[in-house]
Design an enzyme around this catalytic site. Structure first.
Site, mmCIF file in Angstrom:
data_model
loop_
_atom_site.group_PDB
_atom_site.id
_atom_site.type_symbol
_atom_site.label_atom_id
_atom_site.label_comp_id
_atom_site.label_asym_id
_atom_site.label_seq_id
_atom_site.Cartn_x
_atom_site.Cartn_y
_atom_site.Cartn_z
ATOM 1 N N GLU A 427 0.833 -1.218 0.000
ATOM 2 C CA GLU A 427 0.000 0.000 0.000
ATOM 3 C C GLU A 427 0.862 1.261 0.000
ATOM 4 O O GLU A 427 0.544 2.246 0.681
ATOM 5 C CB GLU A 427 -0.962 0.020 1.200
ATOM 6 C CG GLU A 427 -1.748 -1.245 1.456
ATOM 7 C CD GLU A 427 -2.584 -1.695 0.281
ATOM 8 O OE1 GLU A 427 -2.793 -0.889 -0.648
ATOM 9 O OE2 GLU A 427 -2.989 -2.863 0.271
ATOM 10 N N GLY A 428 1.918 1.257 -0.774
ATOM 11 C CA GLY A 428 2.847 2.387 -0.797
ATOM 12 C C GLY A 428 3.964 2.143 0.188
ATOM 13 O O GLY A 428 3.725 2.077 1.398
#
Lengths: 578, 252
Positions: A427-428
């Site tokens: 997620e990043g």
């Protein structure tokens, strides 16, 4: 034994976040929230916690194009679904319960602490379903969202490809318009959690793809609903190409998926063409809060396991009296073990406070509170990253307390560490979060969100003027503001060099935010003590806060120096000097 | 047929129980409390009878402190139709003794006229295993204790009981009191939608005085102690030595 501290969770929800004020006037009350958390606790205790080791030792298997996971995992997730813990995340008009995000995520915290890899399926489904809730047509909601709210269909997010992970502008999956208005999807997707499983009837993939002829880069990305099976139950040409064998989170399948190998994969556009990435970021932002909550839950699980061990394991004697015939002390009596425990407590409880604070901001934003949105935007990279970094550090301490035993698979702490190592990445990545914070969130709107955050913290300091933590926190803000202003200037001059220390800036900001959380936790502890009397539980809050200020917040002084100098040592190390 | 299910609020089975410093009992302040697990099984069985069309209404009753209404909400969320709370104590540390509970239950039953009382065989806090039996005597009803299987056949109940030697099946005349054992069923979880629905179900609040029952304790707790801590073990060098040690300890 629970993998989380129930007393702490309730204290954080009802005393720190003052949940009863938030839910006043709704159908919910304290008793109903307790009922929901009790059901989560029972299912987590009966079905999630017991299978951690089993799932870790039995990776999903690729058998004839299927992803096979242990039956226990399927049964556990079905219990969670049937009790309504996926539907609870959707609005009532979508067939859900419309629970406040704070309550929904508090339940997720219980499931994640008890078995994070099983909790993943529900979280992914809620994330995917909310995209349809926000951007889908009524017809799409009926066909996809309602079965998701009922727990019959699960969801995934299909962003990455083998050649394009963090860089989504380079994806190559194609969506060719068909005569009936739908799209023929073709391409390969990678790292798809829950991409194949046999827990749900159907899987609704949310797929990023490019419509030929669209603008280049991220502006040409659209979002598609691509079910595993068509409405009549026939396969929609989504093939499981392989399973990734991971370090942790092994109960969650992680897949390489091929779309349209036979030219027969059909997708439906969600919303408007070329807006896919902005839609996906809605889900991504919520997912990032969830990642932080998961990292916190794993930190909590390690803390609980190592605390129980430290209370019972006799080893050695006090340095002040080494009488060999005296009984050995439980290791919690040793100074360094207490340090390792307190370091964990100081990290995981503040991380939970921030996670809950952010879910409260989601609820405030839904209710139309205009101040909540910018605060949430600037805190999202922090609430995703700080627990991923420092609750992982807490898991390291948990292993250390168990010593050699902690390094074996006979105890869960090494598994928690392996599980938690993911949160830094997905997620990043940590690095991307730093760039998001410094390069985007801090400077947006002329620094409006940053100023809003500083004034929010200063308001809490002003309300806690007699706190021993008020002055040091105020000093930390006095350091943070000029550092931020300076880096914003550097960024204008040279974006590359201006962002070279973004990760350190993220850690530094994270520590300041966590010091703020400890101020909030200790102020709540004081309120409870004056109402119900002081207890060991409440004294522990003050001591953990003191530890955080004495050992952790002080680190920001050195970091601030490095940041003020905008030190370029790493970036100036040319590639061929390595 | 109406089924009445008494439920007790007890210390949660997952909590590590601590004895109060003065030895007067166990510490219940700020401790998680839950429905007695045997009572959960009784509630589940009552709901299954209703789902099978053999009962029309399930009424849950709790006797104790005001906070027992949380326990009743759980029963309602599982599927009971309505609840009656009889407040009989202010202090969470006051345990209402089985005879007083049985007397209050009798008064409630006189009003409610259920055809079946389904109760847990005992509460996990004091392990008395007495309330069902006392209630049977007070009412003059038949009783079937330690049930692991229950079938309602017209005006009779056929109950399989877990006894020392194995299983015993008996037939009792209705109305009857059945106390349930561990293996009768696996209770359901209160689902989230049902927790919300339970908030709207009726919950009547009464007091012990309303039924004219004196709940003053007749038993005196002399002392409460922690179990003795397990002593450290020893390592033996060989099987022979192990056998020797076991003989010394009188274990073989």
């Amino acid at each position: 034994m629970r993998a989380y501290d129930r007393d702490d969770l309730l204290f954080q929800l009802f005393e720190v976040a003052q949940l009863e004020d938030q839910i006043a006037g709704t159908d919910l009350d304290r008793e109903a929230v307790m009922g929901i958390l009790d059901t989560a606790d029972q299912i987590a205790t009966d079905h999630f916690l017991p299978h951690g080791k089993l799932l870790d030792e039995n990776d999903p298997e690729f058998v004839d194009g299927r992803a096979v996971i242990p039956d226990e995992a399927i049964a556990a997730v079905r219990e969670q679904v049937e009790a309504g813990f996926i539907g609870s995340g959707f609005a009532p008009e979508s067939g859900g319960m419309g629970l406040p995000e704070t309550v929904h995520q508090a339940a997720a915290f219980i499931f994640s602490a008890s078995n994070i890899s099983l909790a993943g399926y529900g979280l992914l489904t809620v994330g995917a379903g909310r995209l349809i809730q926000s951007f889908g047509t009524e017809d799409q909601k009926k066909r996809y969202l309602e079965p998701m709210a009922e727990g019959r269909f699960f969801g995934t997010m299909c962003l990455s490809e083998p050649q394009a992970g963090s860089s989504l502008s380079d994806i190559t999956t194609r969506a060719e318009p068909m005569e009936d208005g739908r799209y023929a999807i073709s391409g390969r997707k990678m790292w798809i959690s829950g991409g194949e499983q046999e827990i749900s009837e159907n899987i609704v993939h949310m797929v990023l793809a490019k419509i030929p002829g669209g603008p280049p880069g991220v502006k040409g990305i659209s979002l598609f609903i691509v079910p595993k099976r068509n409405a009549d139950g026939t396969p929609n040409d989504v093939t499981l190409a392989g399973l990734n064998h991971k370090m942790g989170y092994r109960g969650t399948t992680n897949c390489a998926l091929n779309f349209g190998e036979k030219g027969a994969c059909v997708g439906e556009l969600l919303g408007e063409p070329h807006k896919g990435l902005s839609y996906m970021f809605q889900m991504m932002n919520e997912a990032r809060i969830g990642v932080g909550m998961g990292a916190t839950a794993l930190g909590q699980a390690g803390y609980q396991a190592s605390l129980a061990y430290a209370r019972e394991r006799p080893q050695g004697r006090s340095p002040a009296g080494k009488d060999p015939v005296s009984p050995q002390l439980p290791i919690i009596e040793h100074a360094d073990i207490r340090r390792l425990l307190l370091a964990q407590k100081a990290a995981v409880e503040a991380a939970l406070a921030l996670s809950i604070y952010c879910t409260s901001l989601v609820d405030r934003e839904r209710k139309g509170d205009e101040a909540a949105g910018p605060l949430l935007e600037i805190l999202t990279p922090v609430t995703k990253s700080w627990p991923s970094e420092f609750c992982l550090e807490a898991n390291k301490h948990a292993i250390q307390i168990l010593g050699g035993a902690g390094y074996t698979r006979d105890y869960p702490v090494e598994r928690y560490y392996r599980d938690n190592r993911l949160n830094h990445i997905h997620e990043g990545t940590h690095g991307i979060q730093g760039m998001d914070l410094l390069g985007r969130k801090v400077v947006m709107g002329g620094g409006a969100a940053f100023k809003g955050l500083m004034s929010t913290i200063r308001a809490d300091i002003a309300a806690a003027a007699d706190s021993e933590f008020a002055q040091p926190l105020s000093d930390a803000l006095d350091r943070m503001e000029p550092v931020t202003l300076h880096l914003a200037g550097e960024l204008m001059k040279d974006p590359t060099r201006g962002l070279a220390n973004a990760t350190l800036y993220l850690d530094c900001m994270g520590h300041v935010v966590m010091a703020w959380m400890w101020l909030r936790l200790t102020e709540a502890a004081k309120r409870v003590a004056s109402r119900d009397g002081d207890t060991a539980f409440l004294r522990g809050k003050h001591q953990a806060a003191r530890y955080f200020y004495a050992r952790e917040l002080v680190r920001t002084e050195g970091w601030a120096k490095t940041l003020s100098a905008n030190d370029q040592t790493a970036f100036d190390m040319a590639a061929d000097w390595f | 047929m109406k089924v009445l299910v008494p439920v007790k609020r007890v210390i949660d089975y997952n909590v590590k129980v601590r004895v109060k410093a003065d030895g007067s009992g166990v510490d219940l302040a700020n401790v998680k409390m839950s429905m007695n697990p045997f009572d959960e099984i009784a509630v589940e069985e009552a709901i299954r009878l209703k789902e099978a069309g053999k009962a029309e209404e399930v009424v849950a009753v709790s006797i104790g402190v005001k906070q027992a209404q949380e326990t009743l909400r759980t029963a309602l969320a599982m599927g009971a139709d309505r609840a009656i709370l009889v407040v009989a104590a202010d202090d969470v540390h006051q345990d209402i003794e089985p005879l007083a509970v049985a007397k209050i239950l009798k008064a409630v039953i006189d009003e409610e006229q259920p055809g079946l009382v389904l109760a847990g065989k005992q509460a996990i806090d004091n392990d008395m295993n007495a309330t069902g039996q006392m209630l049977s005597a007070l009412l003059g009803w038949s009783q079937a204790t330690f049930a692991s299987k229950l079938d309602i056949e017209g005006d009779h109940a056929v109950v399989t009981r877990e006894v020392d030697g194995g299983l015993q099946t008996i037939k009792v005349t209705m109305p009857t009191i059945v106390t349930v054992d561990l293996r009768l069923n696996e209770p359901r979880y209160a689902s989230l939608p049902n927790i919300m629905k339970a908030k709207k179900k009726p919950l009547d609040e009464k007091t012990a005085a309303d039924y004219g029952v004196d709940v003053t304790p007749r038993l005196e707790v002399v002392k409460t102690e922690e179990p003795a801590a397990r002593e450290a073990g020893i390592k033996v060098g060989s099987v022979d030595e192990l056998v020797e040690k076991l003989k010394e300890a009188g274990a073989v």
